[in-house]
Design an enzyme around this catalytic site. Structure first.
Site: not given
Length: 268
Positions: A97, A169
């Protein structure tokens, strides 16, 4: 085709809050036809076991971990290993992430090591990739994310790749101050991901300011196989609504495929 709908709670929810959410989800899904929708939830490490236990009667929901070390054991103070999160009930590991990369020094090398460790222990790696705003503004989104994926998955065999999830993302679209992406902005990076990885991995997901108003449109983008959701899914009512939206999208896709197959048969 499987439509994935998951949420990561980041550093939120106490044990009581996490358990209540998970129990509520299990009760709400009891007897419900999900079709080919695959739900998953990634709580903080402190709540993995509690959430897994609360969802024991609803095995269709996969539980995950937000991070795991590449080593099986050792002097890594503050870390948890893939075997440890698996022991707690995790079946997915979120890896790479942008917050981990920015604030905790994760590199392409450590991301690749974590992907390999996750696969070695039979869990599903959820590889997160995404570009900063300046890259997106310069038109380099596709090349940027392809580079991240290629470095993270280098050397994996076809069978291993088939167990990997990729979540795109864009950094400029995630978080409390993220700007929701438009369908047009997502077409190019998903076209690139789809062309190179779509048939090789378990699914391509989108995450970044997903909400109840844009979820259906996001699921309609070519090569998007699901959604990785933040705040909208932290409330159980929001997550349940997202599952309904995904179920409708999955049913519509199935009808389209059937219609296309019927047309092909007529041509024959």
């Amino acid at each position: 085709m499987t439509v994935w709908v998951g949420t990561s709670w980041k550093m939120n929810k106490t044990l009581a809050e996490a358990t209540d959410w998970a129990r509520g989800l299990a009760e709400a899904l009891a007897g419900r036809d999900l079709g080919d929708v695959q739900p998953f939830v990634i709580p903080p490490a402190t709540a993995i076991a509690a959430v897994a236990q609360a969802l024991a009667e609803e095995p269709r929901v996969l539980v995950g971990a937000q991070n795991a070390h590449w080593a099986e054991a050792g002097a890594w103070t503050g870390e948890v290993s893939v075997p440890q999160v698996a022991d707690a009930g995790a079946r997915i590991v979120e890896i790479g992430h942008s917050e981990r990369r920015e604030h905790f020094g994760e590199t392409d090398e450590t991301v690749r090591a974590k992907v390999a460790a996750t696969l070695a222990h039979g869990l599903v790696p959820l590889l997160c990739v995404g570009e900063p705003a300046e890259v997106q503004a310069a038109g380099g989104s596709g090349a940027h994310v392809l580079g991240q994926v290629e470095r993270a998955l280098a050397g994996l065999e076809a069978e291993q790749l088939s167990r990997v999830l990729i979540a795109y993302e864009p950094i400029w679209a995630i978080g409390e101050h993220g700007r929701p992406a438009t369908v047009a902005e997502l077409a190019e990076p998903f076209a690139a991901l789809g062309a190179h990885w779509g048939s090789r991995v378990a699914g391509l997901l989108y995450g970044g300011s997903v909400n109840l108003d844009n979820a259906a449109d996001l699921l309609g983008i070519d090569h998007v196989d699901g959604l990785f959701v933040g705040r909208t899914a932290w409330r159980l009512e929001g997550y349940l609504r997202l599952l309904e939206i995904a179920r409708s999208a999955e049913a519509a896709r199935a009808r389209t495929i059937n219609d296309e197959n019927d047309d092909k048969e007529k041509v024959k």
